[in-house]
Design an enzyme around this catalytic site. Sequence first.
Site, PDB file in Angstrom:
ATOM      1  N   TYR A  48       0.874  -1.181   0.000  1.00  0.00           N
ATOM      2  CA  TYR A  48       0.000   0.000   0.000  1.00  0.00           C
ATOM      3  C   TYR A  48       0.907   1.227   0.000  1.00  0.00           C
ATOM      4  O   TYR A  48       2.088   1.128  -0.354  1.00  0.00           O
ATOM      5  CB  TYR A  48      -0.886  -0.120   1.264  1.00  0.00           C
ATOM      6  CG  TYR A  48      -2.041   0.834   1.380  1.00  0.00           C
ATOM      7  CD1 TYR A  48      -2.912   1.048   0.321  1.00  0.00           C
ATOM      8  CD2 TYR A  48      -2.271   1.509   2.575  1.00  0.00           C
ATOM      9  CE1 TYR A  48      -3.992   1.915   0.461  1.00  0.00           C
ATOM     10  CE2 TYR A  48      -3.352   2.371   2.714  1.00  0.00           C
ATOM     11  CZ  TYR A  48      -4.208   2.573   1.655  1.00  0.00           C
ATOM     12  OH  TYR A  48      -5.264   3.434   1.782  1.00  0.00           O
ATOM     13  N   ARG A  62      -6.345   9.876 -10.816  1.00  0.00           N
ATOM     14  CA  ARG A  62      -5.672  10.607  -9.723  1.00  0.00           C
ATOM     15  C   ARG A  62      -5.174   9.563  -8.744  1.00  0.00           C
ATOM     16  O   ARG A  62      -5.845   9.252  -7.771  1.00  0.00           O
ATOM     17  CB  ARG A  62      -6.656  11.603  -9.071  1.00  0.00           C
ATOM     18  CG  ARG A  62      -6.072  12.613  -8.140  1.00  0.00           C
ATOM     19  CD  ARG A  62      -5.636  12.051  -6.786  1.00  0.00           C
ATOM     20  NE  ARG A  62      -6.694  11.875  -5.815  1.00  0.00           N
ATOM     21  CZ  ARG A  62      -6.691  10.903  -4.881  1.00  0.00           C
ATOM     22  NH1 ARG A  62      -5.730   9.990  -4.817  1.00  0.00           N
ATOM     23  NH2 ARG A  62      -7.687  10.811  -4.032  1.00  0.00           N
ATOM     24  N   LYS A 117      -5.719  -2.121  -2.193  1.00  0.00           N
ATOM     25  CA  LYS A 117      -6.844  -1.873  -1.271  1.00  0.00           C
ATOM     26  C   LYS A 117      -7.574  -3.178  -0.973  1.00  0.00           C
ATOM     27  O   LYS A 117      -7.974  -3.439   0.164  1.00  0.00           O
ATOM     28  CB  LYS A 117      -7.833  -0.872  -1.878  1.00  0.00           C
ATOM     29  CG  LYS A 117      -7.249   0.535  -2.047  1.00  0.00           C
ATOM     30  CD  LYS A 117      -7.808   1.524  -1.047  1.00  0.00           C
ATOM     31  CE  LYS A 117      -7.103   2.861  -1.179  1.00  0.00           C
ATOM     32  NZ  LYS A 117      -7.360   3.796  -0.100  1.00  0.00           N
ATOM     33  N   GLU A 172     -12.465   4.697  -6.220  1.00  0.00           N
ATOM     34  CA  GLU A 172     -11.150   5.049  -5.699  1.00  0.00           C
ATOM     35  C   GLU A 172     -10.346   5.832  -6.725  1.00  0.00           C
ATOM     36  O   GLU A 172     -10.266   5.457  -7.899  1.00  0.00           O
ATOM     37  CB  GLU A 172     -10.400   3.743  -5.355  1.00  0.00           C
ATOM     38  CG  GLU A 172      -9.144   3.927  -4.562  1.00  0.00           C
ATOM     39  CD  GLU A 172      -9.407   4.400  -3.133  1.00  0.00           C
ATOM     40  OE1 GLU A 172     -10.279   3.837  -2.451  1.00  0.00           O
ATOM     41  OE2 GLU A 172      -8.725   5.357  -2.711  1.00  0.00           O
ATOM     42  N   ASP A 173      -9.767   6.906  -6.273  1.00  0.00           N
ATOM     43  CA  ASP A 173      -8.769   7.657  -7.044  1.00  0.00           C
ATOM     44  C   ASP A 173      -9.238   8.085  -8.439  1.00  0.00           C
ATOM     45  O   ASP A 173      -8.519   7.932  -9.431  1.00  0.00           O
ATOM     46  CB  ASP A 173      -7.442   6.877  -7.091  1.00  0.00           C
ATOM     47  CG  ASP A 173      -6.749   6.881  -5.721  1.00  0.00           C
ATOM     48  OD1 ASP A 173      -7.364   7.344  -4.730  1.00  0.00           O
ATOM     49  OD2 ASP A 173      -5.598   6.426  -5.635  1.00  0.00           O
ATOM     50  N   ASP A 192     -14.283   6.200  -1.498  1.00  0.00           N
ATOM     51  CA  ASP A 192     -13.313   6.097  -0.410  1.00  0.00           C
ATOM     52  C   ASP A 192     -12.569   7.420  -0.178  1.00  0.00           C
ATOM     53  O   ASP A 192     -12.285   7.785   0.962  1.00  0.00           O
ATOM     54  CB  ASP A 192     -12.325   4.985  -0.770  1.00  0.00           C
ATOM     55  CG  ASP A 192     -11.343   4.697   0.334  1.00  0.00           C
ATOM     56  OD1 ASP A 192     -11.760   4.707   1.503  1.00  0.00           O
ATOM     57  OD2 ASP A 192     -10.170   4.446   0.032  1.00  0.00           O
ATOM     58  N   ASP A 193     -12.253   8.128  -1.247  1.00  0.00           N
ATOM     59  CA  ASP A 193     -11.448   9.345  -1.083  1.00  0.00           C
ATOM     60  C   ASP A 193     -12.244  10.476  -0.441  1.00  0.00           C
ATOM     61  O   ASP A 193     -11.696  11.260   0.320  1.00  0.00           O
ATOM     62  CB  ASP A 193     -10.883   9.786  -2.443  1.00  0.00           C
ATOM     63  CG  ASP A 193      -9.953   8.721  -2.990  1.00  0.00           C
ATOM     64  OD1 ASP A 193      -8.935   8.446  -2.359  1.00  0.00           O
ATOM     65  OD2 ASP A 193     -10.294   8.120  -4.024  1.00  0.00           O
ATOM     66  N   ALA A 242     -10.661  14.836  -1.291  1.00  0.00           N
ATOM     67  CA  ALA A 242     -10.330  14.472   0.083  1.00  0.00           C
ATOM     68  C   ALA A 242     -10.531  15.662   1.024  1.00  0.00           C
ATOM     69  O   ALA A 242     -11.136  15.527   2.095  1.00  0.00           O
ATOM     70  CB  ALA A 242      -8.898  13.954   0.141  1.00  0.00           C
ATOM     71  N   ASN A 290      -0.549  11.543   0.035  1.00  0.00           N
ATOM     72  CA  ASN A 290       0.222  10.315  -0.224  1.00  0.00           C
ATOM     73  C   ASN A 290       0.847  10.390  -1.611  1.00  0.00           C
ATOM     74  O   ASN A 290       0.333  11.104  -2.460  1.00  0.00           O
ATOM     75  CB  ASN A 290      -0.725   9.101  -0.179  1.00  0.00           C
ATOM     76  CG  ASN A 290      -1.302   8.896   1.198  1.00  0.00           C
ATOM     77  OD1 ASN A 290      -0.617   8.979   2.190  1.00  0.00           O
ATOM     78  ND2 ASN A 290      -2.611   8.640   1.251  1.00  0.00           N
ATOM     79  N   ASN A 335      -5.181   7.345   7.661  1.00  0.00           N
ATOM     80  CA  ASN A 335      -5.357   6.781   6.322  1.00  0.00           C
ATOM     81  C   ASN A 335      -6.651   5.982   6.308  1.00  0.00           C
ATOM     82  O   ASN A 335      -6.950   5.264   7.281  1.00  0.00           O
ATOM     83  CB  ASN A 335      -4.170   5.874   5.978  1.00  0.00           C
ATOM     84  CG  ASN A 335      -4.200   5.481   4.518  1.00  0.00           C
ATOM     85  OD1 ASN A 335      -5.116   4.793   4.074  1.00  0.00           O
ATOM     86  ND2 ASN A 335      -3.227   5.935   3.771  1.00  0.00           N
TER      87      ASN A 335
END
Length: 571
Positions: free
Chosen positions: A102, A154, A172, A243-244, A264-265, A301, A408, A452
């Site tokens: 991770y 991203r 993840k 995610e992302d 999630d973000d 975020a 991150n 996190n």
Amino acid sequence: MAPGANVKHTPASSSRRSASPSRGEYDTSNTVEARKLLRTYGLVPPNVESFEIQEKRCINQLRSKQTPIGRYLYLSQLRATNVHLFYRLLSKNIKELTPLIYTPTVGEACQRWSEIYAQPEGMYLSYSDKGHLFQILQNWPHEVEMTVVTDGSRILGLGDLGVNGMGIPVGKLSLYTACAGIRPDRCLPLTLDLGTSNEALRNDPMYMGSRRPKVSAEEEKEFLDELMAALTERWPGIVIQYEDFKNPFPSLERYQNTYSMFNDDIQGTGAVILAGFINAVKQSGVPAANQRAVFLGAGSAGVGVAKQIVEFFRKEGLTEDEARRCFWLVDSKGLVTDDRGDKLAEHKVYFSRPDNNGKQYKSLEEVIEYVKPTILMGLSTIGGAFTPKIIRRMADLNKRPVIFPLSNPSSKSECTFEEAVKYTKGRCLFASGSPFPPLEYEGKTLSPGQGNNVYVFPGIGLGAILSKAVNVSQGMIYASAEALSTALTPEERSEDWLYPDISRIREVSVVVTRGVIRAAQKDGLDRELALRNLSDADLEEYIRQRMYDPFKEGDKVEAEIKELAQHVSRL
Ligand SMILES: NC(=O)C1=CN([C@@H]2O[C@H](COP(=O)(O)OP(=O)(O)OC[C@H]3O[C@@H](n4cnc5c(N)ncnc54)[C@H](OP(=O)(O)O)[C@@H]3O)[C@@H](O)[C@H]2O)C=CC1
Ligand SMILES: CC(=O)C(=O)O
Ligand SMILES: [Mg+2]
């Protein structure tokens, strides 16, 4: 014709050759009896090994790799060849291995994905597959309970990495299995090849995605509409984690009340930071009404975290307006204000300041002088943005400044733990997105918190799966934060920790899962109604029983084989 157009509809079968992890047929801990029945007797060295011996060998091999990426590749190969051994190793060594599978190492792995690629570990769906997504999903040979989906646009704070972002869903989901015991063969890493805005990748002959520029927002929406319907038709109980994505707000808005999904973000990060924040507020002694939070970063975020904290402030007695006025968000153009002169992205409007008297504040230093914050959060992707001067100023302004550099991977962290401790003379309340080592300060060992989303997403996913929630509600997300904030041991609290020790993550995930299930029940979203009648202790026991345990897999396989052998002997 699209590449997937001629895929035949065939029911899933685990006997088909697939990209899924091995069940461990060649595991050296298999008994002689199991080896004979599996017909692997003679194909592995004769000694039946204990896990301790296997672990020793694996850890020695892992540590002998010279670089983090070497260790990443070793672990990927182990997961591909002996999935249960991989999870035994991971669950026993979570602290050492999490930074390898991770953040931060997964960031480097994604940047070098085309170079290091060895084997498929999930599914790829391309824009050219549109119209055939359901058919292509038939190629995945397992039942799926949980998927993590990215378009790679991203990846952490590293920008658009296109299909090279696959490392993120893979990483993840490994944590879903290790932390919340979702079976590895029930997890689907999913990467969408919707083009990339990264020109260097498009020109790289080794890049493994399509060469098209990023699709338009409208094209993305149509694709995602089809994807969400296809995933849920193929696997009706599936929980979908976004995610992302570079701009994830429209999809969250569009699907959150229709599917069992969350982002999630925005939401996971919001919840995990809220949990640490609740503990930081207790330690700082500053009441909600006196908090002033400066956020460097006003993206998914940043806004996600600020919104969760608004909800907490409201529960602490502030009105919504009072609560949102505790936040000053800073983006690449400076303080977000109503009269800055640019058209604000929709997600920034809620926190935009109307009270700056026409003055614009460009730099973080200027904003800090203007606001005199109690809290400084970093979700900006700008490594080192919290300079020594800024950190010292936070220490001048506060007895216990809250400093959370959350970007991150580590290279993008707004400051290091060492810098925060040094320039606040050990007084900061600190959490970072990527891990930093503990350090000695004036004869005391100080441990950084890791803010996190890994502390909550496994429990949000497992809670939604077990309760069979039709949606993942805001109540369930908030409950994950509240549960996490209570999951510290008295020893952890006495050390001023903001988050529990990551080595206890499996037990922490049980508490988070219980909170999420109770919130689903409260919101009337659960379909597993029998869970309503369980006491909290019984519900936690139920959750534990449902969790995959890699230490018991060998026994299960053996029991299955014995049953099969008895059946055959009766014929
Ligand atoms: N700790 C955790 O659990 C998590 C950490 N993160 C990390 O947070 C970071 C941001 O993620 P996310 O919000 O999704 O990304 P986004 O791209 O949505 O947002 C980034 C924000 O940072 C701002 N920014 C960029 N450059 C500067 C600058 N020079 N000065 C001030 N602000 C700047 C951007 O401004 P503008 O709007 O003007 O472009 C934008 O508001 C990433 O590094 C990610 O890894 C994310 C999720 C979870
Ligand atoms: C942790 C995470 O989700 C991120 O950095 O994007
Ligand atoms: Mg993320």
